[in-house]
Design an enzyme around this catalytic site. Structure first.
Site, PDB file in Angstrom:
ATOM      1  N   LYS A 296       0.786  -1.232   0.000  1.00 27.44           N
ATOM      2  CA  LYS A 296       0.000   0.000   0.000  1.00 27.44           C
ATOM      3  C   LYS A 296       0.820   1.285   0.000  1.00 27.44           C
ATOM      4  CE  LYS A 296      -3.816  -1.910  -0.363  1.00 27.44           C
ATOM      5  NZ  LYS A 296      -3.475  -2.277  -1.730  1.00 27.44           N
ATOM      6  N   TYR A 384      -6.913  -5.183  -0.807  1.00 27.87           N
ATOM      7  CA  TYR A 384      -5.644  -5.391  -1.512  1.00 27.87           C
ATOM      8  C   TYR A 384      -5.678  -4.767  -2.916  1.00 27.87           C
ATOM      9  CZ  TYR A 384      -1.251  -7.672  -2.733  1.00 27.87           C
ATOM     10  OH  TYR A 384       0.063  -7.897  -3.092  1.00 27.87           O
TER      11      TYR A 384
HETATM   12  P1  FAS Z   1       9.922   8.709  -1.944  1.00 31.41           P
HETATM   13  O1  FAS Z   1      10.637   8.547  -0.632  1.00 31.41           O
HETATM   14  O2  FAS Z   1       9.923   7.606  -2.927  1.00 31.41           O
HETATM   15  O3  FAS Z   1      10.534   9.974  -2.718  1.00 31.41           O
HETATM   16  C1  FAS Z   1      10.875  11.147  -2.008  1.00 31.41           C
HETATM   17  C2  FAS Z   1      11.976  11.844  -2.809  1.00 31.41           C
HETATM   18  O4  FAS Z   1      12.290  13.079  -2.154  1.00 31.41           O
HETATM   19  C3  FAS Z   1      13.264  11.029  -2.857  1.00 31.41           C
HETATM   20  O5  FAS Z   1      13.707  10.911  -4.182  1.00 31.41           O
HETATM   21  C4  FAS Z   1      14.252  11.833  -2.006  1.00 31.41           C
HETATM   22  O6  FAS Z   1      15.568  11.756  -2.499  1.00 31.41           O
HETATM   23  C5  FAS Z   1      13.699  13.234  -2.123  1.00 31.41           C
HETATM   24  N1  FAS Z   1      14.019  14.111  -0.986  1.00 31.41           N
HETATM   25  C6  FAS Z   1      14.080  13.793   0.314  1.00 31.41           C
HETATM   26  N2  FAS Z   1      14.377  14.887   1.050  1.00 31.41           N
HETATM   27  C7  FAS Z   1      14.506  15.927   0.167  1.00 31.41           C
HETATM   28  C8  FAS Z   1      14.802  17.306   0.300  1.00 31.41           C
HETATM   29  N3  FAS Z   1      15.028  17.844   1.495  1.00 31.41           N
HETATM   30  N4  FAS Z   1      14.859  18.063  -0.815  1.00 31.41           N
HETATM   31  C9  FAS Z   1      14.614  17.528  -2.039  1.00 31.41           C
HETATM   32  N5  FAS Z   1      14.321  16.218  -2.236  1.00 31.41           N
HETATM   33  C10 FAS Z   1      14.274  15.441  -1.131  1.00 31.41           C
HETATM   34  N6  FAS Z   1       5.756   0.356  -1.010  1.00 31.41           N
HETATM   35  C11 FAS Z   1       5.037  -0.661  -1.509  1.00 31.41           C
HETATM   36  O7  FAS Z   1       3.858  -0.455  -1.878  1.00 31.41           O
HETATM   37  N7  FAS Z   1       5.585  -1.924  -1.625  1.00 31.41           N
HETATM   38  C12 FAS Z   1       6.893  -2.170  -1.247  1.00 31.41           C
HETATM   39  O8  FAS Z   1       7.366  -3.295  -1.359  1.00 31.41           O
HETATM   40  C13 FAS Z   1       7.684  -1.127  -0.722  1.00 31.41           C
HETATM   41  N8  FAS Z   1       8.998  -1.343  -0.362  1.00 31.41           N
HETATM   42  C14 FAS Z   1       9.721  -0.299   0.153  1.00 31.41           C
HETATM   43  C15 FAS Z   1      11.069  -0.477   0.542  1.00 31.41           C
HETATM   44  C16 FAS Z   1      11.806   0.593   1.076  1.00 31.41           C
HETATM   45  C17 FAS Z   1      13.256   0.373   1.504  1.00 31.41           C
HETATM   46  C18 FAS Z   1      11.207   1.864   1.240  1.00 31.41           C
HETATM   47  C19 FAS Z   1      11.974   3.013   1.859  1.00 31.41           C
HETATM   48  C20 FAS Z   1       9.880   2.042   0.849  1.00 31.41           C
HETATM   49  C21 FAS Z   1       9.136   0.977   0.295  1.00 31.41           C
HETATM   50  N9  FAS Z   1       7.801   1.137  -0.123  1.00 31.41           N
HETATM   51  C22 FAS Z   1       7.064   0.137  -0.627  1.00 31.41           C
HETATM   52  C23 FAS Z   1       7.169   2.402  -0.018  1.00 31.41           C
HETATM   53  C24 FAS Z   1       7.614   3.254  -1.174  1.00 31.41           C
HETATM   54  O9  FAS Z   1       7.340   2.595  -2.367  1.00 31.41           O
HETATM   55  C25 FAS Z   1       6.950   4.586  -1.051  1.00 31.41           C
HETATM   56  O10 FAS Z   1       5.570   4.455  -0.720  1.00 31.41           O
HETATM   57  C26 FAS Z   1       7.078   5.430  -2.285  1.00 31.41           C
HETATM   58  O11 FAS Z   1       8.451   5.524  -2.599  1.00 31.41           O
HETATM   59  C27 FAS Z   1       6.460   6.784  -1.967  1.00 31.41           C
HETATM   60  O12 FAS Z   1       6.850   7.672  -2.942  1.00 31.41           O
HETATM   61  P2  FAS Z   1       7.162   9.209  -2.553  1.00 31.41           P
HETATM   62  O13 FAS Z   1       6.064   9.726  -1.710  1.00 31.41           O
HETATM   63  O14 FAS Z   1       7.512   9.859  -3.832  1.00 31.41           O
HETATM   64  O15 FAS Z   1       8.446   9.140  -1.574  1.00 31.41           O
HETATM   65  C1  PHB Z   2       7.360  -6.398  -4.080  1.00 31.54           C
HETATM   66  O1  PHB Z   2       8.394  -5.711  -3.834  1.00 31.54           O
HETATM   67  O2  PHB Z   2       7.223  -7.042  -5.131  1.00 31.54           O
HETATM   68  C2  PHB Z   2       6.251  -6.440  -3.062  1.00 31.54           C
HETATM   69  C3  PHB Z   2       6.478  -5.903  -1.795  1.00 31.54           C
HETATM   70  C4  PHB Z   2       5.466  -5.943  -0.857  1.00 31.54           C
HETATM   71  C5  PHB Z   2       4.229  -6.512  -1.196  1.00 31.54           C
HETATM   72  C6  PHB Z   2       4.009  -7.029  -2.466  1.00 31.54           C
HETATM   73  C7  PHB Z   2       5.030  -7.002  -3.408  1.00 31.54           C
HETATM   74  O3  PHB Z   2       3.233  -6.559  -0.272  1.00 31.54           O
END
Ligand code: FAS
Ligand code: PHB
Length: 389
Positions: A296, A384
């Site tokens: 999510k 989901y």
């Molecule tokens: P983001 O964090 O992607 O992007 C924010 C951007 O702002 C970055 O590029 C950063 O460099 C920039 N930034 C930060 N501070 C700044 C500043 N002061 N000035 C300028 N720029 C700045 N979600 C899922 O649905 N499934 C997953 O499996 C999943 N796995 C993840 C694994 C990890 C390790 C992390 C950290 C997150 C994961 N997520 C996952 C969640 C992720 O996908 C986020 O929901 C998604 O990246 C959100 O996007 P943004 O809101 O754009 O934030």
């Molecule tokens: C994925 O990275 O493919 C992923 C991660 C979390 C989920 C489903 C898929 O719940």
């Protein structure tokens, strides 16, 4: 410098919002702390809800996603040696699209290149000025020196560690947080996925997830203690542990290979209220975080973008701020439902260090009920595949 909407953060939230606004003739500037290559090097989400896919089409970048994405009309839940399928199509009317966040971000950057968008990379010392006035601005430093971007609105799309949320006065913010006592060790490997749909596994040794990016690129996760480090896990140790957490037929079918990415992500639930402070609007991970168990995170960022995009169009093109006034309330109403679902999936599928014998029996009873109840499976399926925007 001047623009209508200053967007802090060049991840999926900021890039998608900027592209949608530009298509309506609204000027934006995106300020990104890292390099484009660094942003594109992140391995994160893998599952897109139908609402996200629709936004990609609305932004004019849905073609490759449709061509290369995989439609999944169900998912699998394993506990012990049992495994059952949740039929999204039959229970919720549609499925989800498996298309990695890396590819979404690549499509967004390429569309911005074609549109001639203004994106400033490697910005430092970003500071929001006058968010609670009619003349906000964003100051930042580049190699050329200190710059100041005057704007009408600031979209804080800079993720959990960004500057935007902290720019709302502490006494005006309410923050809700739950930290989980484990992380996810994730591996990306150039191997065929073990199954054609995802498998979420609750085993006595802990959680495991079998996912993929395409027919020759697999993504696997196992729950690990927060004290672990990715470097401490050899590929062999990872594959052996993953096998131990899967039903025997699945473990036997697993094709292993060298990891091309290996990292540990901590799990947290977090929400900041409100998501607006004057002319500063928070969007995506800047305002909320979910454990990835319910897929999510990225999808909730997308629903924020949907609400904020429509609100900013009304404000910038019609001078009507009603959408902005309701933005925080509308976005949070859906955010809390995705927080609940992500928390519920995490509590259902992970083993907790302090889990007593009674809690373990409750977890097993819930899994057994989910396996046999169409009503319970319908609730999981509806959440989901994505609640309505
Ligand atoms: P983001 O964090 O992607 O992007 C924010 C951007 O702002 C970055 O590029 C950063 O460099 C920039 N930034 C930060 N501070 C700044 C500043 N002061 N000035 C300028 N720029 C700045 N979600 C899922 O649905 N499934 C997953 O499996 C999943 N796995 C993840 C694994 C990890 C390790 C992390 C950290 C997150 C994961 N997520 C996952 C969640 C992720 O996908 C986020 O929901 C998604 O990246 C959100 O996007 P943004 O809101 O754009 O934030
Ligand atoms: C994925 O990275 O493919 C992923 C991660 C979390 C989920 C489903 C898929 O719940």
């Amino acid at each position: 410098m001047r623009t209508q909407v200053a967007i802090i953060g060049g991840g999926p939230s900021g890039l998608l919002l900027a592209l949608l606004l530009r298509r309506r003739g609204i000027d934006t500037v995106v300020l990104e702390r890292r390099t484009r290559a660094h942003v594109l090097g992140r391995i994160r989400a893998g599952v897109l809800e139908r609402g996200f896919a629709a936004l990609m089409h609305e932004a004019g970048i849905g073609a490759r996603m449709e061509r290369e994405g995989f439609l999944h009309e169900g998912t699998n839940i394993a506990f012990g040696d049992e495994m059952f399928r949740i039929d999204f199509r039959r229970l919720a009317g549609h499925g989800v699209l498996v298309y990695g966040q890396t590819e979404v971000t690549r499509d967004l950057y390429e569309a911005h290149d074609a549109a001639g968008s203004r994106i400033v990379f490697e910005v430092e010392e970003v500071a929001i000025e006058g968010a609670d006035t009619d003349t906000p601005a964003v100051a930042f430093r580049t190699r050329e020196g200190v710059r100041r971007l005057a704007c009408d609105y600031v979209a804080g799309c800079d993720g959990f560690h960004g500057v935007s949320r902290r720019s709302i006065p502490a006494d005006r913010r309410r923050e809700y947080e739950k930290l989980y006592p484990f992380g996810w060790l994730g591996v990306l490997s150039e191997t065929p996925p073990v199954n054609d749909e995802l498998i979420y596994a609750n085993s006595e040794r802990g959680f495991a997830l079998c996912s993929m990016r395409n027919a020759s690129l697999s993504r696997y996760y196992i729950q690990v203690p927060l004290s672990d480090s990715a470097e401490a896990w050899s590929d062999t140790a990872f594959w052996d542990e993953l096998r131990r957490r899967l039903p025997a037929p699945v473990a036997e079918a697993l094709v292993t290979g060298p990891s091309i990415e290996k990292s540990i992500a901590p799990l947290r639930s977090f929400v900041c209220e409100p998501m607006r402070w004057g002319r500063l609007l928070l969007c995506g991970d800047a305002a909320h975080i979910v454990p990835p168990t319910g897929a999510k995170g990225l999808n909730t960022a997308a629903s924020d973008v949907h609400y904020l995009y429509h609100a900013l169009v009304r404000a910038c093109l019609e001078g009507d701020e009603e959408g902005l006034e309701r933005y925080s309330e509308r976005a949070l109403a859906r955010i809390w439902k995705t927080e609940r679902f992500s928390w519920w999936m995490t509590m259902l599928l992970h083993r907790f260090p302090d889990q007593g014998s009674f809690e373990l029996r409750m977890q097993q009873a819930e899994l057994a009920f989910l396996a046999e109840s169409e009503a319970a499976q319908k609730v999981l399926a509806e959440n989901y595949v994505g609640l309505p925007y």
